[in-house]
Design an enzyme around this catalytic site. Sequence first.
Site, PDB file in Angstrom:
ATOM      1  CB  THR A  34      11.395  27.322  86.870  1.00  0.00           C
ATOM      2  OG1 THR A  34      12.054  26.058  86.825  1.00  0.00           O
ATOM      3  CG2 THR A  34      11.191  27.839  85.466  1.00  0.00           C
ATOM      4  CG  ASP A  35      15.224  25.909  91.514  1.00  0.00           C
ATOM      5  OD1 ASP A  35      15.551  27.021  91.044  1.00  0.00           O
ATOM      6  OD2 ASP A  35      16.060  25.109  92.008  1.00  0.00           O
ATOM      7  CB  ALA A 119      29.884  18.098  85.230  1.00  0.00           C
ATOM      8  CG  LEU A 121      26.225  16.089  86.008  1.00  0.00           C
ATOM      9  CD1 LEU A 121      27.157  14.925  85.692  1.00  0.00           C
ATOM     10  CD2 LEU A 121      24.877  15.868  85.328  1.00  0.00           C
ATOM     11  CB  SER A 122      23.341  18.699  91.649  1.00  0.00           C
ATOM     12  OG  SER A 122      22.668  19.657  90.917  1.00  0.00           O
ATOM     13  CD  GLU A 156      25.090  25.050  97.263  1.00  0.00           C
ATOM     14  OE1 GLU A 156      25.222  23.854  97.572  1.00  0.00           O
ATOM     15  OE2 GLU A 156      25.884  25.653  96.527  1.00  0.00           O
ATOM     16  CG  ASP A 168      20.410  21.475  92.026  1.00  0.00           C
ATOM     17  OD1 ASP A 168      19.609  21.378  91.087  1.00  0.00           O
ATOM     18  OD2 ASP A 168      21.307  22.328  92.065  1.00  0.00           O
TER      19      ASP A 168
HETATM   20  C1  GLA Z   1      21.429  25.383  89.921  1.00  0.00           C
HETATM   21  C2  GLA Z   1      20.685  25.606  91.224  1.00  0.00           C
HETATM   22  C3  GLA Z   1      19.239  25.138  91.119  1.00  0.00           C
HETATM   23  C4  GLA Z   1      18.549  25.709  89.894  1.00  0.00           C
HETATM   24  C5  GLA Z   1      19.425  25.566  88.658  1.00  0.00           C
HETATM   25  C6  GLA Z   1      18.869  26.298  87.463  1.00  0.00           C
HETATM   26  O1  GLA Z   1      21.548  24.027  89.660  1.00  0.00           O
HETATM   27  O2  GLA Z   1      21.332  24.925  92.279  1.00  0.00           O
HETATM   28  O3  GLA Z   1      18.539  25.466  92.295  1.00  0.00           O
HETATM   29  O4  GLA Z   1      18.178  27.039  90.094  1.00  0.00           O
HETATM   30  O5  GLA Z   1      20.747  26.024  88.864  1.00  0.00           O
HETATM   31  O6  GLA Z   1      17.672  25.731  87.084  1.00  0.00           O
END
Ligand code: GLA
Length: 381
Positions: A34-35, A119, A121-122, A156, A168
């Site tokens: 959604t972001d 994983a 978890l960004s 990114e 993230d």
């Molecule tokens: C990844 C992207 C985010 C977001 C999610 C899905 O984590 O980095 O920006 O779009 O996927 O919600």
Amino acid sequence: MYKNWLQEFYQREIGGEARIFQSPGRINLIGEHTDYNGGYVLPAGIDKACYLAIGEASGDCTLIAYDLNEKISLNNCPPNLSSNHWINYLMGVRHAFEKRGFKIPHVNMLIRSDIPIGAGLSSSAALESVVAYAFNTIYGTGFSQLELAKIAQEAENDYVGLKCGIMDMFASIHAKKDHAIQLDCRSLEFQYVPLQMDGISILLFDTCLKHELASSAYNQRREECETVVRYWQAQGANATTLRDVSRSMLMEARPHLDPICFQRASFVLDENERVMAFAAAMQQGNWKAAGAQMAGSHAGLRDEYEVSCPELDHLVKVASQQEGVLGSRMMGGGFGGCTINLVKNELMEQVIEKTSASYKKAFGVEPKHYIATTGDGACEL
Ligand code: GLA
């Protein structure tokens, strides 16, 4: 806890004084894909972070990724680095500062992270965020937290090539312990929502896999959503993202849209509603109702947005059937990574055991699991 270790390691391997920063990984309760569509998300920072020791370089820059056991001197940086090589995350942030008129002097950096890589978890957003936060602090560039999140996102998007949204990095920089962040990705307004979960914990199961095509499929989903926005722009509508496309507009456009694009957009509109419903349920402490929204989210990600995979589906299916699990869904971009589960504490062990055993039987490997604890956002230690 890493502060002394980082300082000592930096001194030994690079030499000189360093300042130490950290920025956390994130979970997302609900609101997936959604972001970048200008919608709602509900992430929280975790207590696992990317740590950075940074100091001025007198000559050549030395960059160390401790966890990967790599040390690179920028003068003899290997040519043809793959776009997702960790150096590109650093370069991307540096470049984003330069684009805003700030040239960052030569620095040495030592990176250590305890966020599991791949994983969902960004870990990469945490790296970009900690570097952006450190540059801003050391060089007094005066950017707001929001601008830092945008800088990290740009790194990114432009250097690594994943056309991700802002969730993230925003979460990594703004995180607050014991709170989730309810963020509107159109206005970028947000509020902290207390995560009071009496007797319930957040359990993550890690499939331990990341599909090769994840980033091209991600960019393709984004493109499909933008097709719907472009349709309305061509009709003269004032629409920038799917958030500006209502359900009735979507239905009106349906005959003119590729069915796949319609399906993707329809998911996004539903997912935005689910975030609001989840947040309302959470504020009333009604975790059962919140969990029902998670089930809807997973089904949509699997069937309409098509970003799940058999491993994630299996983890969600097995967990959802168990007593003590109030909600379960895949988390993040998809095609691997983790599921997020709301689990009653007294049944936690049983849920971990049964789900892990069933996954192992189906796929031959034990999934990893983590009980997620929330943590604070980017800071200097
Ligand atoms: C990844 C992207 C985010 C977001 C999610 C899905 O984590 O980095 O920006 O779009 O996927 O919600």
